[in-house]
Design a protein around this motif. Structure first.
Motif, PDB file in Angstrom:
ATOM      1  N   SER A  52     -51.685  49.098 115.216  1.00  0.00           N
ATOM      2  CA  SER A  52     -53.000  48.514 114.845  1.00  0.00           C
ATOM      3  C   SER A  52     -52.926  48.595 113.040  1.00  0.00           C
ATOM      4  O   SER A  52     -52.558  49.669 112.788  1.00  0.00           O
ATOM      5  CB  SER A  52     -54.452  49.124 115.225  1.00  0.00           C
ATOM      6  OG  SER A  52     -55.357  48.805 114.560  1.00  0.00           O
ATOM      7  N   ILE A  53     -53.721  47.802 112.566  1.00  0.00           N
ATOM      8  CA  ILE A  53     -53.716  47.756 110.944  1.00  0.00           C
ATOM      9  C   ILE A  53     -54.587  49.296 110.788  1.00  0.00           C
ATOM     10  O   ILE A  53     -54.452  49.721 109.382  1.00  0.00           O
ATOM     11  CB  ILE A  53     -54.329  46.763 110.311  1.00  0.00           C
ATOM     12  CG1 ILE A  53     -53.763  46.658 108.990  1.00  0.00           C
ATOM     13  CG2 ILE A  53     -55.670  46.522 110.438  1.00  0.00           C
ATOM     14  CD1 ILE A  53     -52.179  46.092 108.757  1.00  0.00           C
ATOM     15  N   SER A  89     -60.366  52.687 110.704  1.00  0.00           N
ATOM     16  CA  SER A  89     -61.169  51.557 111.833  1.00  0.00           C
ATOM     17  C   SER A  89     -62.524  51.487 111.366  1.00  0.00           C
ATOM     18  O   SER A  89     -63.224  52.512 111.408  1.00  0.00           O
ATOM     19  CB  SER A  89     -60.963  52.096 113.051  1.00  0.00           C
ATOM     20  OG  SER A  89     -61.419  51.134 114.268  1.00  0.00           O
ATOM     21  N   SER A 106     -54.652  43.271 112.467  1.00  0.00           N
ATOM     22  CA  SER A 106     -55.824  43.593 112.261  1.00  0.00           C
ATOM     23  C   SER A 106     -56.937  42.947 113.308  1.00  0.00           C
ATOM     24  O   SER A 106     -56.360  42.716 114.610  1.00  0.00           O
ATOM     25  CB  SER A 106     -56.533  42.803 110.960  1.00  0.00           C
ATOM     26  OG  SER A 106     -56.427  41.442 110.947  1.00  0.00           O
ATOM     27  N   ASN A 136     -46.959  43.438 109.192  1.00  0.00           N
ATOM     28  CA  ASN A 136     -48.684  43.521 109.187  1.00  0.00           C
ATOM     29  C   ASN A 136     -49.111  42.201 109.506  1.00  0.00           C
ATOM     30  O   ASN A 136     -48.602  41.147 108.807  1.00  0.00           O
ATOM     31  CB  ASN A 136     -48.971  43.947 107.803  1.00  0.00           C
ATOM     32  CG  ASN A 136     -48.564  45.075 107.271  1.00  0.00           C
ATOM     33  OD1 ASN A 136     -48.751  46.025 108.154  1.00  0.00           O
ATOM     34  ND2 ASN A 136     -48.210  45.449 106.388  1.00  0.00           N
ATOM     35  N   SER A 155     -52.670  40.902 109.217  1.00  0.00           N
ATOM     36  CA  SER A 155     -54.034  40.977 108.966  1.00  0.00           C
ATOM     37  C   SER A 155     -54.440  40.068 107.957  1.00  0.00           C
ATOM     38  O   SER A 155     -55.737  40.207 107.506  1.00  0.00           O
ATOM     39  CB  SER A 155     -53.845  42.389 108.087  1.00  0.00           C
ATOM     40  OG  SER A 155     -53.272  42.273 106.761  1.00  0.00           O
TER      41      SER A 155
END
Length: 248
Positions: free
Chosen positions: A139-140, A146, A184, A239, A241
């Motif tokens: 996860s980004i 978060s 993301s 990535n 995102s």
């Protein structure tokens, strides 16, 4: 003519892939995409989901016994593994540190981190034998923070980054390649379940591309890392995102 021969060569070989957490969201989209490309896909999760078109095996990543049984079943069905995708993940809502709950912490770590290690331990002989590729759905949040999940989730995702980097070095001479993807917020059923429509819209508007990633966007990146033509990427990540995290 050369491109035609290359395409025919790729289509003539059927690759075997396992998607852990492949019955919904990113995992299911990846299974569908790999299958559409002519590969053999087996999906696995703790609970049976109706309507799944792929071969399905039950596995509980929090149980070593279950993982070993799952491994035996995979050996009977496939014999070889070209790639394994870990798309399992538990999350929890944000709470202040004074409400830290050790039971929640253990559950998140057990599924998100230790579950991966259980699988890799049991499957390692087959991964080495087949010079397999492993992709971890991270996860980004592991690269920033978060916004909607708790620190337990973020910590678990940071741990996955360390595991991938460490194993990439240890496995370099074994022929096993391991990489990560860092999505993301992605337009999944889980997201729609946990957030209100206006919250999802606000998240989309905050992205430079002004829209959430689709599960197919993520699946294509996973396939890129699994592709037999990827012979030099290991210990790295992609990535996804929409410009939220800049690493260019």
């Amino acid at each position: 003519m050369m491109w035609v021969m290359f395409f025919q060569k790729q289509m003539s070989k059927i690759n075997n892939y396992i998607i852990i957490g492949g019955t919904s969201g990113i995992g299911l989209a990846t299974a569908d995409y790999l299958n559409d490309l002519g590969n053999k896909v087996v999906v696995a999760s703790r609970h049976i989901h109706k309507g799944i078109k792929h071969d399905y095996v039950t596995v509980d990543v929090t149980s070593t016994k279950s993982v070993r049984t799952f491994s035996d079943e995979i050996n009977n069905r496939l014999k070889t593994i070209n790639g394994l995708v870990y798309s399992v993940g538990e999350t929890t809502s944000k709470k202040p540190i004074n409400e830290f709950d050790e039971d929640i912490w253990r559950k998140i770590i057990d599924v998100n981190v230790t579950g991966l290690l259980r699988l890799l331990k049991v499957f390692y002989p087959l991964l080495e034998l087949c010079s397999s590729k492993v992709v971890v759905v991270n996860s980004i949040a592991s690269k920033k923070y978060s916004e909607y999940s708790g620190f337990e989730y973020t910590a678990s995702k940071c741990a996955l980054r360390g595991i991938v980097r460490q194993l990439a070095i240890e496995w370099g001479h074994k022929g096993i390649m391991i990489n990560s993807i860092f999505p993301s917020m992605t337009n999944t059923p889980m997201l729609a379940k946990n957030l209100k429509e206006n919250e999802i819209k606000n998240i989309s508007n905050e992205l430079p591309l002004n829209e959430l990633a689709s599960t197919l966007d993520i699946a294509r990146a996973i396939e890129f890392l699994l592709n037999p033509e990827n012979n030099y990427m290991t210990g790295t990540g992609i990535n996804l995102s929409g410009g939220l995290f800049l690493d260019g």
